[in-house]
Design a protein around this motif. Structure first.
Motif, mmCIF file in Angstrom:
data_model
loop_
_atom_site.group_PDB
_atom_site.id
_atom_site.type_symbol
_atom_site.label_atom_id
_atom_site.label_comp_id
_atom_site.label_asym_id
_atom_site.label_seq_id
_atom_site.Cartn_x
_atom_site.Cartn_y
_atom_site.Cartn_z
ATOM 1 N N ASP A 29 1.515 -0.291 -3.142
ATOM 2 C CA ASP A 29 1.987 -1.430 -2.342
ATOM 3 C C ASP A 29 0.884 -1.764 -1.347
ATOM 4 O O ASP A 29 0.773 -1.150 -0.288
ATOM 5 N N LEU A 30 0.033 -2.725 -1.702
ATOM 6 C CA LEU A 30 -1.127 -3.073 -0.880
ATOM 7 C C LEU A 30 -0.752 -4.100 0.179
ATOM 8 O O LEU A 30 -0.220 -5.164 -0.139
ATOM 9 N N ARG A 31 -1.052 -3.783 1.426
ATOM 10 C CA ARG A 31 -0.820 -4.709 2.535
ATOM 11 C C ARG A 31 -2.149 -4.953 3.257
ATOM 12 O O ARG A 31 -2.891 -4.011 3.531
ATOM 13 N N ARG A 32 -2.407 -6.219 3.586
ATOM 14 C CA ARG A 32 -3.574 -6.613 4.372
ATOM 15 C C ARG A 32 -3.096 -7.238 5.677
ATOM 16 O O ARG A 32 -3.080 -8.459 5.817
ATOM 17 N N PRO A 33 -2.692 -6.414 6.637
ATOM 18 C CA PRO A 33 -2.133 -6.975 7.865
ATOM 19 C C PRO A 33 -3.122 -7.802 8.668
ATOM 20 O O PRO A 33 -2.716 -8.687 9.431
ATOM 21 N N TYR A 34 -4.430 -7.559 8.512
ATOM 22 C CA TYR A 34 -5.423 -8.372 9.215
ATOM 23 C C TYR A 34 -5.460 -9.792 8.665
ATOM 24 O O TYR A 34 -6.008 -10.697 9.300
ATOM 25 N N LYS A 35 -4.823 -9.997 7.497
ATOM 26 C CA LYS A 35 -4.692 -11.337 6.928
ATOM 27 C C LYS A 35 -3.261 -11.856 7.018
ATOM 28 O O LYS A 35 -2.917 -12.854 6.409
ATOM 29 N N GLY A 36 -2.426 -11.143 7.757
ATOM 30 C CA GLY A 36 -1.069 -11.612 8.000
ATOM 31 C C GLY A 36 0.023 -10.942 7.209
ATOM 32 O O GLY A 36 1.210 -11.264 7.394
ATOM 33 N N ASP A 37 -0.313 -10.006 6.319
ATOM 34 C CA ASP A 37 0.735 -9.310 5.580
ATOM 35 C C ASP A 37 1.580 -8.479 6.538
ATOM 36 O O ASP A 37 1.032 -7.766 7.401
ATOM 37 N N PRO A 38 2.904 -8.519 6.413
ATOM 38 C CA PRO A 38 3.739 -7.674 7.281
ATOM 39 C C PRO A 38 3.650 -6.213 6.873
ATOM 40 O O PRO A 38 3.485 -5.891 5.685
ATOM 41 N N LEU A 39 3.765 -5.341 7.845
ATOM 42 C CA LEU A 39 3.880 -3.919 7.562
ATOM 43 C C LEU A 39 5.351 -3.560 7.375
ATOM 44 O O LEU A 39 6.232 -4.211 7.941
ATOM 45 N N PRO A 40 5.648 -2.524 6.587
ATOM 46 C CA PRO A 40 7.037 -2.062 6.494
ATOM 47 C C PRO A 40 7.547 -1.624 7.871
ATOM 48 O O PRO A 40 6.776 -1.189 8.727
ATOM 49 N N GLU A 41 8.838 -1.719 8.060
ATOM 50 C CA GLU A 41 9.421 -1.304 9.336
ATOM 51 C C GLU A 41 9.381 0.203 9.505
ATOM 52 O O GLU A 41 9.287 0.705 10.635
ATOM 53 N N ASP A 42 9.474 0.939 8.400
ATOM 54 C CA ASP A 42 9.432 2.396 8.473
ATOM 55 C C ASP A 42 8.970 2.940 7.126
ATOM 56 O O ASP A 42 8.577 2.175 6.235
ATOM 57 N N ALA A 43 9.011 4.250 6.996
ATOM 58 C CA ALA A 43 8.484 4.915 5.802
ATOM 59 C C ALA A 43 9.492 5.027 4.673
ATOM 60 O O ALA A 43 9.157 5.559 3.610
ATOM 61 N N THR A 44 10.680 4.502 4.854
ATOM 62 C CA THR A 44 11.769 4.766 3.921
ATOM 63 C C THR A 44 11.428 4.403 2.487
ATOM 64 O O THR A 44 11.762 5.127 1.546
ATOM 65 N N GLY A 45 10.717 3.296 2.262
ATOM 66 C CA GLY A 45 10.463 2.829 0.916
ATOM 67 C C GLY A 45 9.216 3.375 0.261
ATOM 68 O O GLY A 45 8.846 2.922 -0.837
ATOM 69 N N HIS A 46 8.552 4.338 0.889
ATOM 70 C CA HIS A 46 7.285 4.838 0.361
ATOM 71 C C HIS A 46 7.225 6.352 0.446
ATOM 72 O O HIS A 46 7.801 6.959 1.357
ATOM 73 N N ASN A 47 6.478 6.933 -0.480
ATOM 74 C CA ASN A 47 6.283 8.383 -0.477
ATOM 75 C C ASN A 47 5.040 8.822 0.274
ATOM 76 O O ASN A 47 4.902 10.000 0.620
ATOM 77 N N ALA A 48 4.105 7.889 0.495
ATOM 78 C CA ALA A 48 2.841 8.231 1.158
ATOM 79 C C ALA A 48 2.192 6.948 1.652
ATOM 80 O O ALA A 48 2.583 5.837 1.251
ATOM 81 N N MET A 49 1.190 7.119 2.513
ATOM 82 C CA MET A 49 0.462 5.975 3.051
ATOM 83 C C MET A 49 -1.022 6.286 3.119
ATOM 84 O O MET A 49 -1.423 7.397 3.495
ATOM 85 N N VAL A 50 -1.844 5.295 2.764
ATOM 86 C CA VAL A 50 -3.291 5.371 2.889
ATOM 87 C C VAL A 50 -3.738 4.268 3.834
ATOM 88 O O VAL A 50 -3.355 3.104 3.658
ATOM 89 N N MET A 51 -4.541 4.624 4.838
ATOM 90 C CA MET A 51 -5.133 3.646 5.757
ATOM 91 C C MET A 51 -6.640 3.641 5.554
ATOM 92 O O MET A 51 -7.298 4.666 5.755
ATOM 93 N N LEU A 52 -7.170 2.496 5.160
ATOM 94 C CA LEU A 52 -8.590 2.385 4.840
ATOM 95 C C LEU A 52 -9.422 2.029 6.075
ATOM 96 O O LEU A 52 -8.890 1.828 7.171
ATOM 97 N N GLY A 53 -10.735 1.957 5.863
ATOM 98 C CA GLY A 53 -11.667 1.765 6.963
ATOM 99 C C GLY A 53 -11.902 0.310 7.321
ATOM 100 O O GLY A 53 -11.242 -0.609 6.817
ATOM 101 N N GLY A 54 -12.875 0.102 8.219
ATOM 102 C CA GLY A 54 -13.213 -1.249 8.653
ATOM 103 C C GLY A 54 -14.267 -1.221 9.731
ATOM 104 O O GLY A 54 -14.545 -0.174 10.324
#
Length: 232
Positions: A29-54
């Protein structure tokens, strides 16, 4: 297995982490919040999270106003005992999430550099099988002090805190273990003007450095990626 991927900057991909996730059959589930994609409200719908660089720093809330929400989301993943992986900027944000002090500037590394594991890494499920020292690709200026509850896992001569773990499976990696040789070559083209400003000899050095370090770095990076995916 559903994995949230938070991209913070253009032309920053999953690289070897993506390969390991594909091997495991993960749904991304790819999100680009710097381009306006919303983040999930919490972790409920995912098993893990990856945060990339910049290229931004981890305190740049004015320009990236989603950062505080991302920190809260990271805390929720940790509270639910779900795996988190922060790479480069992502590691700095993980450190900030849990009270580590971000230090802007003063820790510049670019290219393949040696990192060394700490004694605690020898029993770590993600890093324990790696060599004591190995080359890996670096591209950063900033660093951080570890949160109080973090286990330091790796360091280098320039940046003392190169990898750490919080709890069971929240990991921060300052170095770009996801960046294999094809990704580094792509970055060298995509970011050529930016690199030339700071490292004008990089174009001439690239092939030689890649020949010396690329195979060992790629092997270490893929081993880390697969071991982290195994924590999910």
């Amino acid at each position: 297995m559903r994995v949230l991927v938070v991209q913070n900057y253009d032309n920053t991909g999953l690289g070897q982490v993506g390969a390991a996730l594909a091997e495991a059959g993960a749904d991304l589930d790819l999100r680009r919040p710097y381009k306006g994609d919303p983040l999930p409200e919490d972790a409920t719908g995912h098993n893990a999270m990856v945060m990339l660089g910049g290229g931004q720093n981890a305190l740049a809330d004015d320009d990236y106003p989603y950062f505080p929400a991302l920190l809260e989301l990271t805390r929720d993943f940790a509270a639910k005992d779900r795996s988190v992986l922060g790479i480069c900027l992502g590691s700095q944000l993980v450190a900030r999430t849990f009270g580590g002090e971000n230090k802007i500037g003063g820790a510049s590394e670019f290219g393949w550099h040696k990192v060394s594991l700490t004694p605690d890494a020898r029993t770590d499920p993600v890093l324990g099988a790696l060599p004591q020292d190995f080359p890996i690709f670096e591209w950063h200026d900033d660093t951080f002090a570890l949160p109080e509850n973090a286990v330091r896992l790796a360091g280098s001569e320039i940046a003392e805190n190169q990898a750490f773990r919080i709890g069971r499976a929240v990991y921060g990696f300052q170095f770009h273990f996801e960046a294999d040789r094809p990704m580094v070559k792509d970055w060298s083209t995509s970011f050529a003007p930016l690199i030339a400003e700071r490292h004008p000899d990089w174009h001439d050095r690239l092939d030689g450095e890649m020949a010396r370090n690329g195979a060992d770095a790629d092997a270490a990076g893929l081993a880390i990626a697969r071991a982290w995916v195994a924590t999910i």
